[in-house]
Design an enzyme around this catalytic site. Structure first.
Site, short mmCIF file in Angstrom:
data_model
loop_
_atom_site.label_atom_id
_atom_site.label_comp_id
_atom_site.label_asym_id
_atom_site.label_seq_id
_atom_site.Cartn_x
_atom_site.Cartn_y
_atom_site.Cartn_z
N CYS A 37 -55.53 -8.33 -2.59
CA CYS A 37 -54.91 -8.88 -3.80
C CYS A 37 -55.77 -8.73 -5.04
O CYS A 37 -55.36 -9.09 -6.13
CB CYS A 37 -54.48 -10.33 -3.59
SG CYS A 37 -55.73 -11.38 -2.90
N ASP A 39 -58.72 -10.21 -5.66
CA ASP A 39 -59.48 -11.40 -6.02
C ASP A 39 -60.97 -11.18 -5.79
O ASP A 39 -61.35 -10.44 -4.89
CB ASP A 39 -59.05 -12.61 -5.17
CG ASP A 39 -57.66 -13.10 -5.53
OD1 ASP A 39 -57.08 -12.55 -6.48
OD2 ASP A 39 -57.18 -14.02 -4.87
N CYS A 63 -56.13 -16.18 -7.62
CA CYS A 63 -55.00 -17.11 -7.73
C CYS A 63 -55.49 -18.55 -7.63
O CYS A 63 -56.64 -18.83 -7.33
CB CYS A 63 -54.00 -16.82 -6.62
SG CYS A 63 -54.66 -17.18 -4.99
N CYS A 106 -57.24 -17.07 1.30
CA CYS A 106 -58.10 -17.64 0.26
C CYS A 106 -59.16 -18.55 0.87
O CYS A 106 -60.31 -18.57 0.43
CB CYS A 106 -57.27 -18.45 -0.74
SG CYS A 106 -56.09 -17.45 -1.64
#
Lengths: 129, 208
Positions: A37, A39, A63, A106
């Site tokens: 993603c 990140d 996020c 995450c």
């Protein structure tokens, strides 16, 4: 997607945002990314002479769940020994923040960041002899 | 699309499960894109399956034409976009980029670069006079990175894919790992470009 309240709280009032000097021998830096993603997360710990984490800082570009996960673990890390720090598992983070399945990675990122930061600190100490 | 219409009665047929997007547009399985050919074949497929052409047909045929058009559009979007194209090619080579939880070899030097880029962007004072120029320079640099990523992907995919159609694509594990790494760079650079878009938007809002 609706975020959980605890995620929102950490997202809106993130704890311990910032940086420590990565060249300081007392500081361990963990840099990890979630390539799927895009990140990126930096987690830093300062370890005192007793081997206890006295300070933890993070910087995360990603996020809300990634920010909340790193913010949460910096709170948990303070006052822990390195071995205790390594016992923090992504499941605990995911549970505390009630992360939905698509956001579990995450919390994995946060756990990886801890491991990398501790390894970096230990590597530094070893190379100093 | 030979099976899209019944060969004897010419009636539209359901979409088949796993059609290769490249084959759908009669393109070679490759990262380098024959853009003109894609556009041409996309237009012609669009015409062939356009729901207007089935307006007087049965409800089933109308639904099927919509199914085909949806898939054609999805294939087109995927192949058109360099990042989606790269990930689709990887998927065809047996690697799913989006699989969460798969442990990735990290590239700390690159992550550091990303972090520094992000911090530099964060440090830009959007209310200052030179902010737009600063962002413009960052954009140029990022676009150069994207070009490099794409050029590398084209080269890497070319060395692992057989040129002939019909043969299954093969790729050595080390080569695939290299591709995955460049694919990730591409994604990070794209994400950074989005962050730049956002920052530029914030400037123009302040200007109003």
């Amino acid at each position: 997607m609706a975020y959980n309240e605890r995620v929102l709280d950490h997202y809106e009032n993130p704890r311990n945002v910032g940086s420590l000097d990565k060249n300081d021998p007392q500081v361990g830096t963990g840099m990890v990314g979630a390539p799927a993603c895009g990140d990126v997360m930096k987690l830093q710990i300062r370890v005192d002479d007793q081997g206890v984490i006295s300070e933890a800082k993070f910087k995360t570009f990603g996020c809300g769940s990634a920010i909340a996960s790193s913010s949460l673990v910096t709170e948990w890390l303070k006052g822990k020994s390195l071995d205790e720090a390594l016992l923090i598992k992504n499941q605990q983070v995911a549970e505390e923040l009630a992360l939905p399945p698509v956001k579990i990675h995450c919390s994995v990122l946060a756990e990886d960041a801890i491991k990398t930061a501790v390894a970096d600190y230990r590597q530094k100490q070893k190379s100093m002899g | 699309m030979d099976t899209a219409f019944c060969p004897t009665c010419q009636v539209i047929q359901p979409t088949t499960g796993n059609v290769d997007y490249f084959r759908l547009f009669s393109l070679q399985f490759s990262f380098s894109l024959a853009v003109e050919q894609l556009e041409e074949n996309y237009q012609s497929l669009q015409r062939q399956f356009h729901p207007d052409r089935f307006a007087s047909r049965s409800a089933t045929e109308r639904r099927l034409s919509l199914e085909h058009v949806t898939r054609i559009n999805q294939a087109y979007q995927t192949i058109r976009d360099p990042l989606l194209r790269s990930e689709y090619l990887l998927e065809r080579l047996g690697y799913r980029v989006a699989d969460p939880g798969q442990s990735e070899p990290q590239d700390p030097a690159f992550l550091m670069e990303v972090m520094e880029q992000r911090e530099a962007l964060e440090a830009v004072d959007l209310s200052a006079a030179g902010a737009a120029q600063q962002l413009g320079r960052m954009r140029e640099e990022t676009e150069r990175c994207l070009e490099q990523d794409e050029a590398q992907l084209a080269r890497l995919f070319a060395s692992c894919l057989p040129a002939e159609a019909g043969r299954e694509a093969v790729c050595a594990p080390e080569l695939r790992q290299q591709i995955v790494r460049v694919n990730h760079r591409l994604r990070y650079h794209r994400r950074f470009l989005e962050a730049l878009d956002q920052a530029e938007e914030n400037i123009s809002e302040q200007g109003v």
